[in-house]
Design an enzyme around this catalytic site. Structure first.
Site: not given
Ligand code: OSB
Ligand code: MG
Length: 377
Positions: A240, A137, A190, A264, A292, A163, A215, A165
């Site tokens: 999510d 991510s 995401d 999660k 994560g 992925k 996402e 953001k």
């Molecule tokens: O939406 O998946 C998410 C990190 C913090 C809060 C929300 C998210 C995330 C990530 C990080 O996408 C995933 C990772 O731990 O690498």
């Molecule tokens: Mg997410």
């Protein structure tokens, strides 16, 4: 065999990230993580409370989780005789929300039970895979060239999907540039609830980039609007934030609000509910993957165990320790193969050793909870 937790030690640690992580709701540079140690008969099980530092991803944050864990969750399980760790989560039924705080304790109970049996946690929770598929991510960057460079680095390392953001102002044009540079990679976006249905036309433009999924584009608690959006998009929606229980998963699938679910552990309150979400999705032919929350090695090890359940068929956001930390809390650290996989450890429990000496150095507060007290040190 049964378990009875005699003591729970809560610790808050601070760990700076090697690189800031930015989502649509903000930037994180240093984590404040709560670690749970559940002790029975001289054996320690470990858990991690996966909330953020602010109530932006969901309602929880480090300080709320400390109070919930100490004053509500720990007292409900301490000194109780459980036939198995699966009986821990129902003790939290009357605590509304705050699943990450409760889930950190629940996960510690599963690790404790696995260690007492001498079984790997993955097997203990019903997992089957011996190697799991990994993606990364990648947060919002200061510039597009920086994003492209990061993607290149992660692909070189072997990760199986990227992925990125997105948020308004960092979406269609940026995804277009990523696609132009990397036409064939497995790519997804995401949004962490940055849009509303009024943005459907804009989100629809993402259809042209052959994303694996989008996402959580809409509100954190709105399955209904996601169903309306999904009807207009060719790209599958992955939920999510919206899925906090197996019942939510049932509802979302029935409404066709998603084609994929991110599971999660903390968000759903631990292994018991995570397994149920997994089973519901599997029954309906909906693939899942493990999300994560920028976890330390302890939470990461839990995610690896969870990812061995059979319907985790898509690469998760479970990646190498060194992407996050200069030094992790566990030994050995989590490493990813050149094929973008993690080999599931075979030792008892998490299968990694908690580095107690390092944990102690990182700890900024610590409190021991015992049966019969709401808070004690
Ligand atoms: O939406 O998946 C998410 C990190 C913090 C809060 C929300 C998210 C995330 C990530 C990080 O996408 C995933 C990772 O731990 O690498
Ligand atoms: Mg997410």
């Amino acid at each position: 065999m049964g378990i009875r937790i005699e003591r729970i030690v809560l610790r808050e640690i601070r760990m700076p990230l090697v690189h800031f992580f930015e989502t649509s709701f903000g930037r994180t540079t240093e984590r404040r993580i709560l670690i749970v140690e559940a002790i029975s008969g001289g054996v320690s099980g470990w858990g991690e409370i996966t909330c953020g530092e602010n109530p932006f991803y969901n309602e929880e944050w480090t300080d709320s989780a400390w109070l919930i864990a100490r004053d509500y969750a720990a007292p409900r399980v301490l000194g109780c005789d459980f036939e198995s760790a699966a009986d821990v989560a129902p003790r939290f039924t009357h605590i509304r929300g705050h699943r990450m705080a409760c889930g950190g304790i629940e996960a510690a109970a599963w690790d404790l039970e696995a260690r007492m049996k001498g079984a790997p946690l993955a097997k203990h929770v019903g997992g089957e895979l011996t190697e799991i598929a990994c993606g990364v991510s990648i947060g919002i960057q200061n510039s597009v060239p920086e994003l492209l460079k990061k993607i290149e680095t992660e692909l070189q390392a072997g990760y199986q999907r990227i992925k990125m953001k997105i948020k308004p102002g960092w979406d269609v044009d940026v995804v277009r540039e990523v696609r132009r540079e990397f036409p064939a990679i497995r790519l997804m976006a995401d949004a962490n609830s940055a849009y509303t249905l009024a943005d459907a036309d804009r989100l629809k433009q993402l259809d042209e980039f052959d994303l694996m999924m989008i996402e959580q584009p809409l509100a954190h608690d709105d399955i209904i609007d996601h169903a309306a959006l999904q009807a207009r998009l060719a790209t599958p929606i992955c939920l999510d934030e919206c899925v906090r229980t197996a019942h939510h998963a049932e509802q979302a699938i029935a409404m066709r609000a998603c084609g994929v679910i991110n599971i999660k552990l903390g968000r759903v309150g631990g292994f018991r509910e995570a397994k149920r979400v997994h089973d519901v999705a599997r029954k309906h032919g909906i693939p899942v993957w493990c999300g994560g929350m920028l976890e330390s090695g302890i939470g990461r090890a839990h995610n690896i165990a969870l990812s061995t359940l059979p319907n985790f068929v898509l690469p998760g956001d479970v990646s190498a320790s060194k992407r996050y930390w200069k030094r992790d809390l566990i030994q050995p650290e989590v490493e990813v193969t050149a094929q973008g996989t993690i080999r599931v450890p075979e030792g008892p429990g998490l299968g990694y050793e908690v580095d107690r000496e390092f944990l102690k150095r990182l700890t900024v507060r610590e409190e021991t909870c015992k049966p019969g007290a709401t808070a004690s040190s």
